[in-house]
Design a protein around this motif. Structure first.
Motif, PDB file in Angstrom:
ATOM      1  N   GLU A 129      -8.366 -24.815 -22.618  1.00  0.00           N
ATOM      2  CA  GLU A 129      -9.366 -25.760 -22.824  1.00  0.00           C
ATOM      3  C   GLU A 129      -8.813 -27.148 -23.316  1.00  0.00           C
ATOM      4  O   GLU A 129      -9.469 -28.375 -22.762  1.00  0.00           O
ATOM      5  N   PRO A 130      -7.752 -27.376 -23.947  1.00  0.00           N
ATOM      6  CA  PRO A 130      -7.378 -28.806 -24.254  1.00  0.00           C
ATOM      7  C   PRO A 130      -6.594 -29.304 -23.063  1.00  0.00           C
ATOM      8  O   PRO A 130      -6.206 -30.615 -23.286  1.00  0.00           O
ATOM      9  N   LEU A 131      -6.251 -28.484 -21.882  1.00  0.00           N
ATOM     10  CA  LEU A 131      -5.640 -29.161 -20.680  1.00  0.00           C
ATOM     11  C   LEU A 131      -6.395 -30.010 -20.144  1.00  0.00           C
ATOM     12  O   LEU A 131      -7.610 -30.382 -20.492  1.00  0.00           O
ATOM     13  N   SER A 132      -5.697 -31.330 -19.700  1.00  0.00           N
ATOM     14  CA  SER A 132      -6.414 -32.280 -18.942  1.00  0.00           C
ATOM     15  C   SER A 132      -7.197 -31.823 -17.632  1.00  0.00           C
ATOM     16  O   SER A 132      -6.710 -30.588 -17.130  1.00  0.00           O
ATOM     17  N   GLN A 133      -8.061 -32.177 -17.040  1.00  0.00           N
ATOM     18  CA  GLN A 133      -9.294 -31.895 -16.075  1.00  0.00           C
ATOM     19  C   GLN A 133      -8.369 -31.637 -14.788  1.00  0.00           C
ATOM     20  O   GLN A 133      -8.637 -30.878 -13.955  1.00  0.00           O
ATOM     21  N   THR A 134      -7.459 -32.652 -14.555  1.00  0.00           N
ATOM     22  CA  THR A 134      -6.305 -32.519 -13.659  1.00  0.00           C
ATOM     23  C   THR A 134      -5.544 -31.470 -13.511  1.00  0.00           C
ATOM     24  O   THR A 134      -5.451 -30.448 -12.731  1.00  0.00           O
ATOM     25  N   ALA A 135      -4.862 -31.195 -14.604  1.00  0.00           N
ATOM     26  CA  ALA A 135      -4.110 -29.977 -14.738  1.00  0.00           C
ATOM     27  C   ALA A 135      -5.052 -28.757 -14.555  1.00  0.00           C
ATOM     28  O   ALA A 135      -4.430 -27.740 -13.903  1.00  0.00           O
ATOM     29  N   LYS A 136      -6.102 -28.693 -15.053  1.00  0.00           N
ATOM     30  CA  LYS A 136      -7.095 -27.381 -14.948  1.00  0.00           C
ATOM     31  C   LYS A 136      -7.299 -27.229 -13.563  1.00  0.00           C
ATOM     32  O   LYS A 136      -7.320 -26.030 -12.849  1.00  0.00           O
ATOM     33  N   THR A 137      -7.770 -28.338 -12.672  1.00  0.00           N
ATOM     34  CA  THR A 137      -7.968 -28.375 -11.078  1.00  0.00           C
ATOM     35  C   THR A 137      -6.563 -27.684 -10.557  1.00  0.00           C
ATOM     36  O   THR A 137      -6.812 -26.742  -9.600  1.00  0.00           O
ATOM     37  N   VAL A 138      -5.395 -28.296 -10.814  1.00  0.00           N
ATOM     38  CA  VAL A 138      -4.483 -27.889 -10.066  1.00  0.00           C
ATOM     39  C   VAL A 138      -4.000 -26.425 -10.407  1.00  0.00           C
ATOM     40  O   VAL A 138      -3.524 -25.460  -9.287  1.00  0.00           O
ATOM     41  N   LEU A 139      -4.100 -25.943 -11.704  1.00  0.00           N
ATOM     42  CA  LEU A 139      -4.018 -24.676 -12.008  1.00  0.00           C
ATOM     43  C   LEU A 139      -4.879 -23.790 -11.137  1.00  0.00           C
ATOM     44  O   LEU A 139      -4.566 -22.552 -10.795  1.00  0.00           O
ATOM     45  N   GLY A 140      -6.143 -24.263 -11.005  1.00  0.00           N
ATOM     46  CA  GLY A 140      -7.097 -23.483 -10.205  1.00  0.00           C
ATOM     47  C   GLY A 140      -6.688 -23.333  -8.659  1.00  0.00           C
ATOM     48  O   GLY A 140      -6.844 -22.003  -8.081  1.00  0.00           O
ATOM     49  N   TYR A 141      -6.314 -24.155  -8.200  1.00  0.00           N
ATOM     50  CA  TYR A 141      -5.387 -24.123  -6.697  1.00  0.00           C
ATOM     51  C   TYR A 141      -4.449 -23.178  -6.818  1.00  0.00           C
ATOM     52  O   TYR A 141      -4.215 -22.381  -5.814  1.00  0.00           O
ATOM     53  N   LEU A 142      -3.842 -22.991  -7.759  1.00  0.00           N
ATOM     54  CA  LEU A 142      -2.657 -22.007  -7.902  1.00  0.00           C
ATOM     55  C   LEU A 142      -3.055 -20.829  -7.758  1.00  0.00           C
ATOM     56  O   LEU A 142      -2.695 -19.851  -7.266  1.00  0.00           O
ATOM     57  N   ILE A 143      -4.243 -20.590  -8.658  1.00  0.00           N
ATOM     58  CA  ILE A 143      -4.624 -19.001  -8.654  1.00  0.00           C
ATOM     59  C   ILE A 143      -5.495 -18.721  -7.320  1.00  0.00           C
ATOM     60  O   ILE A 143      -5.143 -17.696  -6.987  1.00  0.00           O
ATOM     61  N   ASP A 162       0.501 -24.699   8.880  1.00  0.00           N
ATOM     62  CA  ASP A 162       1.576 -23.952   9.488  1.00  0.00           C
ATOM     63  C   ASP A 162       2.484 -22.727   8.684  1.00  0.00           C
ATOM     64  O   ASP A 162       3.201 -22.356   8.952  1.00  0.00           O
ATOM     65  N   GLY A 163       1.909 -22.944   7.143  1.00  0.00           N
ATOM     66  CA  GLY A 163       2.376 -22.122   6.255  1.00  0.00           C
ATOM     67  C   GLY A 163       3.514 -22.433   5.533  1.00  0.00           C
ATOM     68  O   GLY A 163       4.091 -21.792   4.584  1.00  0.00           O
ATOM     69  N   SER A 164       3.979 -23.679   5.820  1.00  0.00           N
ATOM     70  CA  SER A 164       5.089 -24.547   5.369  1.00  0.00           C
ATOM     71  C   SER A 164       4.573 -25.030   3.795  1.00  0.00           C
ATOM     72  O   SER A 164       3.410 -25.174   3.568  1.00  0.00           O
ATOM     73  N   LEU A 165       5.678 -25.083   2.947  1.00  0.00           N
ATOM     74  CA  LEU A 165       5.254 -25.655   1.691  1.00  0.00           C
ATOM     75  C   LEU A 165       5.801 -27.275   1.426  1.00  0.00           C
ATOM     76  O   LEU A 165       6.963 -27.600   1.953  1.00  0.00           O
ATOM     77  N   VAL A 166       4.866 -28.114   0.880  1.00  0.00           N
ATOM     78  CA  VAL A 166       5.279 -29.444   0.778  1.00  0.00           C
ATOM     79  C   VAL A 166       5.157 -29.859  -0.783  1.00  0.00           C
ATOM     80  O   VAL A 166       3.977 -29.644  -1.321  1.00  0.00           O
ATOM     81  N   ALA A 167       6.269 -30.230  -1.315  1.00  0.00           N
ATOM     82  CA  ALA A 167       6.258 -30.527  -2.955  1.00  0.00           C
ATOM     83  C   ALA A 167       5.329 -31.954  -2.955  1.00  0.00           C
ATOM     84  O   ALA A 167       5.156 -32.719  -2.217  1.00  0.00           O
ATOM     85  N   ASN A 168       4.805 -31.899  -4.210  1.00  0.00           N
ATOM     86  CA  ASN A 168       3.648 -33.014  -4.345  1.00  0.00           C
ATOM     87  C   ASN A 168       3.974 -33.321  -5.924  1.00  0.00           C
ATOM     88  O   ASN A 168       3.640 -32.738  -6.971  1.00  0.00           O
ATOM     89  N   ASP A 169       4.910 -34.656  -6.009  1.00  0.00           N
ATOM     90  CA  ASP A 169       5.270 -35.110  -7.160  1.00  0.00           C
ATOM     91  C   ASP A 169       4.365 -35.710  -8.003  1.00  0.00           C
ATOM     92  O   ASP A 169       4.317 -35.428  -9.369  1.00  0.00           O
ATOM     93  N   THR A 170       3.258 -36.099  -7.499  1.00  0.00           N
ATOM     94  CA  THR A 170       2.130 -36.548  -8.513  1.00  0.00           C
ATOM     95  C   THR A 170       1.308 -35.383  -8.766  1.00  0.00           C
ATOM     96  O   THR A 170       1.039 -35.668 -10.288  1.00  0.00           O
ATOM     97  N   LEU A 171       0.962 -34.584  -8.566  1.00  0.00           N
ATOM     98  CA  LEU A 171       0.303 -33.260  -8.984  1.00  0.00           C
ATOM     99  C   LEU A 171       1.440 -32.625  -9.925  1.00  0.00           C
ATOM    100  O   LEU A 171       0.710 -31.967 -11.224  1.00  0.00           O
ATOM    101  N   SER A 172       2.721 -32.416  -9.744  1.00  0.00           N
ATOM    102  CA  SER A 172       3.485 -31.850 -10.326  1.00  0.00           C
ATOM    103  C   SER A 172       3.748 -32.494 -11.759  1.00  0.00           C
ATOM    104  O   SER A 172       4.036 -31.760 -13.057  1.00  0.00           O
ATOM    105  N   ALA A 173       3.377 -33.786 -11.674  1.00  0.00           N
ATOM    106  CA  ALA A 173       3.448 -34.660 -13.202  1.00  0.00           C
ATOM    107  C   ALA A 173       2.444 -33.997 -14.220  1.00  0.00           C
ATOM    108  O   ALA A 173       2.517 -34.304 -15.405  1.00  0.00           O
TER     109      ALA A 173
END
Length: 274
Positions: A129-143, A162-173
């Motif tokens: 519950e105390p997480l930021s809304q962006t963090a909750k959204t990102v975790l939802g995409y992980l799920i 194509d199934g490859s993975l691309v790191a996103n520094d903005t979301l990772s923060a």
């Protein structure tokens, strides 16, 4: 030498000596008595029906039991032209003939308190519950599998077409502190946690069923459940979650009110206090 039994034609049934009575802890009564009757009279005698008062069948029954009514009657043919009716009677011990019995059931009430663990989504965890809304959204995409968490690099990686993975520094923060711990748990394949819960059950019997107020309380917060359960403390409250009622005979109702402990927060107050 066989003994043949005779019975005056004016006598339709004969209550047999002895009867049994069992009291329940919540004030109910179950009684049983055998009745002798001619086989020919089983179809013509009309008193052997659900709801017939015991005193009609057995006028000598003690006063305290006269209000009990017939629940079942099962005939057993003796093979000599007579049958034994095994009759059961039921009622509520605080109900005298002509009385209401209302207000007495609380005297005989009992309760149980049980705990249980229930698998729930990680998003229901108090630390989510105390997480930021962006963090909750990102975790939802992980799920959902649209994002992947790389625990070695502490990076959110987005799955490409194509199934490859691309790191996103903005979301990772945004994935720091408890959000990172949730990400690690999700990466391990877990999407639920075991929530501890309590259910308080209030058991009564009476000659009446649930009240209108009780029927209208299902799924709502009940600040003071009957029976005064242990105070859950600040931050928690009770909700009526699962009432049940069964009927025994015509005038005996066996009732249970199940209350579930829920968090007393703005969301639950909005949803369940109306």
């Amino acid at each position: 030498m066989a003994i043949k039994q005779f019975l005056s034609s004016s006598i339709k049934w004969v209550p047999q000596p002895g009867f049994s009575v069992v009291y329940t802890e919540n004030g109910g009564i179950e009684a049983a008595q055998d009745i002798l009757i001619r086989n020919a009279d089983i179809s013509t005698v009309t008193v052997f029906n659900r709801g017939t008062r015991w005193e009609i069948i057995f006028p000598e029954v003690p006063t305290i039991y006269r209000g009990l009514t017939m629940k079942t009657f099962d005939p057993t043919d003796r093979g000599d032209g007579f049958s034994i009716l095994k009759c059961t009677f039921t009622g509520y011990q605080f109900v005298a003939p002509g009385s209401s019995g209302v207000g007495d059931e609380a005297v005989q009430a009992t309760s149980t308190l049980t705990g249980q663990l229930t698998a729930e989504p990680l998003s229901s965890h108090p630390k989510w519950e105390p997480l930021s809304q962006t963090a909750k959204t990102v975790l939802g995409y992980l799920i959902s599998g649209q994002y992947v968490w790389d625990g070695n690099d502490n990076k959110i990686k987005i799955v490409q077409n194509d199934g490859s993975l691309v790191a996103n520094d903005t979301l990772s923060a945004y994935i720091v502190g408890d959000a990172r711990k949730f990400a690690n748990i999700i990466a391990e394949g877990d999407q639920t946690w075991d929530r501890g819960g309590w259910t308080y059950s209030y058991h009564t019997e009476s000659e009446t069923g649930f009240t209108s107020a009780q029927l209208n309380s299902l799924g709502k917060i009940v600040v003071n459940p009957p029976g005064n359960p242990q105070d859950p403390g600040a931050g928690w409250t009770w909700m009526l979650a699962s009432p049940s009622q069964s009927q025994s005979g015509l005038d005996r109702f066996i009732k249970t009110l199940d209350f579930r402990l829920i968090q007393d927060n703005d969301k639950n107050q909005f949803l369940y206090d109306y």
